[in-house]
Design a protein around this motif. Structure first.
Motif, mmCIF file in Angstrom:
data_model
loop_
_atom_site.group_PDB
_atom_site.id
_atom_site.type_symbol
_atom_site.label_atom_id
_atom_site.label_comp_id
_atom_site.label_asym_id
_atom_site.label_seq_id
_atom_site.Cartn_x
_atom_site.Cartn_y
_atom_site.Cartn_z
ATOM 1 N N ALA A 185 0.828 -1.199 0.000
ATOM 2 C CA ALA A 185 0.000 0.000 0.000
ATOM 3 C C ALA A 185 0.869 1.258 0.000
ATOM 4 O O ALA A 185 0.553 2.246 -0.670
ATOM 5 N N SER A 186 1.967 1.235 0.730
ATOM 6 C CA SER A 186 2.891 2.374 0.771
ATOM 7 C C SER A 186 3.560 2.576 -0.574
ATOM 8 O O SER A 186 3.718 3.704 -1.046
ATOM 9 N N LEU A 187 3.951 1.498 -1.193
ATOM 10 C CA LEU A 187 4.596 1.546 -2.502
ATOM 11 C C LEU A 187 3.669 2.162 -3.548
ATOM 12 O O LEU A 187 4.106 2.894 -4.434
ATOM 13 N N LYS A 188 2.371 1.876 -3.427
ATOM 14 C CA LYS A 188 1.391 2.376 -4.388
ATOM 15 C C LYS A 188 0.807 3.734 -3.995
ATOM 16 O O LYS A 188 0.028 4.318 -4.747
ATOM 17 N N GLY A 189 1.173 4.210 -2.797
ATOM 18 C CA GLY A 189 0.670 5.506 -2.374
ATOM 19 C C GLY A 189 -0.774 5.508 -1.944
ATOM 20 O O GLY A 189 -1.452 6.544 -2.006
ATOM 21 N N GLU A 190 -1.267 4.362 -1.496
ATOM 22 C CA GLU A 190 -2.665 4.242 -1.064
ATOM 23 C C GLU A 190 -2.792 4.716 0.381
ATOM 24 O O GLU A 190 -2.803 3.919 1.319
ATOM 25 N N ASP A 200 15.880 -6.676 1.355
ATOM 26 C CA ASP A 200 16.944 -5.693 1.121
ATOM 27 C C ASP A 200 16.963 -4.593 2.174
ATOM 28 O O ASP A 200 17.689 -3.609 2.038
ATOM 29 N N GLY A 201 16.177 -4.780 3.234
ATOM 30 C CA GLY A 201 16.226 -3.855 4.353
ATOM 31 C C GLY A 201 15.288 -2.673 4.287
ATOM 32 O O GLY A 201 15.352 -1.774 5.122
ATOM 33 N N ARG A 202 14.372 -2.658 3.318
ATOM 34 C CA ARG A 202 13.449 -1.535 3.191
ATOM 35 C C ARG A 202 12.213 -1.712 4.072
ATOM 36 O O ARG A 202 11.683 -2.810 4.183
ATOM 37 N N THR A 203 11.777 -0.615 4.654
ATOM 38 C CA THR A 203 10.525 -0.587 5.400
ATOM 39 C C THR A 203 9.427 -0.002 4.499
ATOM 40 O O THR A 203 9.697 0.420 3.367
ATOM 41 N N ALA A 204 8.220 0.063 5.051
ATOM 42 C CA ALA A 204 7.127 0.712 4.312
ATOM 43 C C ALA A 204 7.489 2.158 4.014
ATOM 44 O O ALA A 204 7.140 2.699 2.953
ATOM 45 N N LEU A 205 8.200 2.803 4.936
ATOM 46 C CA LEU A 205 8.603 4.194 4.730
ATOM 47 C C LEU A 205 9.543 4.317 3.547
ATOM 48 O O LEU A 205 9.389 5.217 2.703
ATOM 49 N N HIS A 206 10.538 3.453 3.460
ATOM 50 C CA HIS A 206 11.438 3.467 2.302
ATOM 51 C C HIS A 206 10.643 3.370 0.998
ATOM 52 O O HIS A 206 10.930 4.068 0.019
ATOM 53 N N MET A 207 9.646 2.496 0.996
ATOM 54 C CA MET A 207 8.896 2.238 -0.236
ATOM 55 C C MET A 207 8.045 3.429 -0.645
ATOM 56 O O MET A 207 7.921 3.746 -1.830
ATOM 57 N N ALA A 208 7.448 4.089 0.335
ATOM 58 C CA ALA A 208 6.673 5.291 0.029
ATOM 59 C C ALA A 208 7.586 6.391 -0.502
ATOM 60 O O ALA A 208 7.243 7.086 -1.478
ATOM 61 N N VAL A 209 8.751 6.527 0.111
ATOM 62 C CA VAL A 209 9.701 7.571 -0.299
ATOM 63 C C VAL A 209 10.193 7.339 -1.717
ATOM 64 O O VAL A 209 10.223 8.264 -2.532
ATOM 65 N N GLN A 210 10.579 6.115 -2.032
ATOM 66 C CA GLN A 210 11.172 5.847 -3.336
ATOM 67 C C GLN A 210 10.217 6.122 -4.486
ATOM 68 O O GLN A 210 10.642 6.406 -5.614
ATOM 69 N N GLU A 211 8.914 6.076 -4.215
ATOM 70 C CA GLU A 211 7.926 6.361 -5.255
ATOM 71 C C GLU A 211 7.419 7.796 -5.196
ATOM 72 O O GLU A 211 6.542 8.192 -5.957
ATOM 73 N N HIS A 237 5.742 9.323 -2.731
ATOM 74 C CA HIS A 237 4.446 9.502 -2.081
ATOM 75 C C HIS A 237 4.645 10.249 -0.764
ATOM 76 O O HIS A 237 4.735 9.661 0.315
ATOM 77 N N ALA A 238 4.748 11.579 -0.870
ATOM 78 C CA ALA A 238 5.111 12.406 0.281
ATOM 79 C C ALA A 238 4.109 12.313 1.424
ATOM 80 O O ALA A 238 4.494 12.224 2.591
ATOM 81 N N GLU A 239 2.827 12.345 1.119
ATOM 82 C CA GLU A 239 1.812 12.314 2.180
ATOM 83 C C GLU A 239 1.894 11.020 2.979
ATOM 84 O O GLU A 239 1.841 11.029 4.210
ATOM 85 N N VAL A 240 2.037 9.912 2.274
ATOM 86 C CA VAL A 240 2.153 8.614 2.939
ATOM 87 C C VAL A 240 3.435 8.552 3.765
ATOM 88 O O VAL A 240 3.441 8.098 4.911
ATOM 89 N N ALA A 241 4.531 9.011 3.188
ATOM 90 C CA ALA A 241 5.827 8.960 3.871
ATOM 91 C C ALA A 241 5.808 9.792 5.146
ATOM 92 O O ALA A 241 6.318 9.360 6.196
#
Length: 217
Positions: free
Chosen positions: A3-8, A28-39, A41-45
């Protein structure tokens, strides 16, 4: 994480309300926060960081924390990257985040330089004391990274924010390449011109005795 990766955002918020584990990591050590950031998705992050501040310091396998990924965003995600970087610092403070280095020895400042985040770099240096003269694991400073990418305006900005020309001719510890050599090797003609106008030393030689002119042939 999905959901974080998709910005939901609504789904993320629902899952957090029901006890989602925000410090859980992928292989690879990524959290939901990493995934939101990489895409981008500022609001989610920002929401995830506020719910679980410790996740801002979780490192991936390559040693990268979320703020570095934010500062490294380019193109249409650049504005979101700037926003998230500033938010993380406002939420957590400055020193620890600015000092953090990934496995390559890069900090958030170098990531911002590479991404050509000019206003963000200016803010990090002027408001938070980031130092473009610092060296990464290969002895490269901010000028090296800007020259590699051909960021002319970034080089001009770095020069305007410092009082010495020594960093302009800093040789790295790998090949003894200066910023001018990186610009020449990568074919960034405008960058080469800029560096020469700033009085970069064109006579310096690398460990094989080559000058910037030799590398640009």
């Amino acid at each position: 994480m999905i959901a974080s990766l998709k910005g939901e955002f609504s789904i993320v918020r629902c899952l957090v309300d029901h006890g989602a584990l925000l410090d859980l990591t992928s292989k690879d050590g990524r959290t939901a926060l990493h995934m939101a950031v990489q895409e981008g998705h500022a609001e989610v992050a920002e929401y995830l960081a506020s719910c679980c501040p410790s996740s801002m310091y979780v490192e991936t396998k390559s040693g990268r924390i979320p703020i570095q990924m934010a500062a490294a965003l380019t193109s249409e995600r650049q504005m979101a990257g700037d926003r998230m970087t500033r938010y993380f610092i406002s939420l957590s403070g400055t020193s620890r985040m600015l000092a953090h280095m990934d496995r390559s020895g890069r900090t958030v400042l170098e990531d911002a330089v590479v991404a050509n985040q000019i206003e963000l770099v200016k803010w990090l240096i002027q408001e938070h004391g980031a130092t473009p003269e610092r060296l990464d694991a290969l002895g490269r400073n901010g000028w090296h990274h800007a020259a590699m990418m051909g960021h002319v305006t970034m080089i001009q900005q770095l020069q305007a924010l410092t009082t010495t020309n020594t960093s302009l001719d800093q040789a790295d510890t790998w090949d003894l390449w200066t910023p001018l050599m990186y610009a020449a090797k990568n074919g960034h003609l405008d960058c080469v011109r800029c560096l020469l106008e700033l009085r970069a030393d064109k006579t310096k030689k690398d460990k094989l005795g080559r000058t910037a002119k030799d590398l640009g042939k």
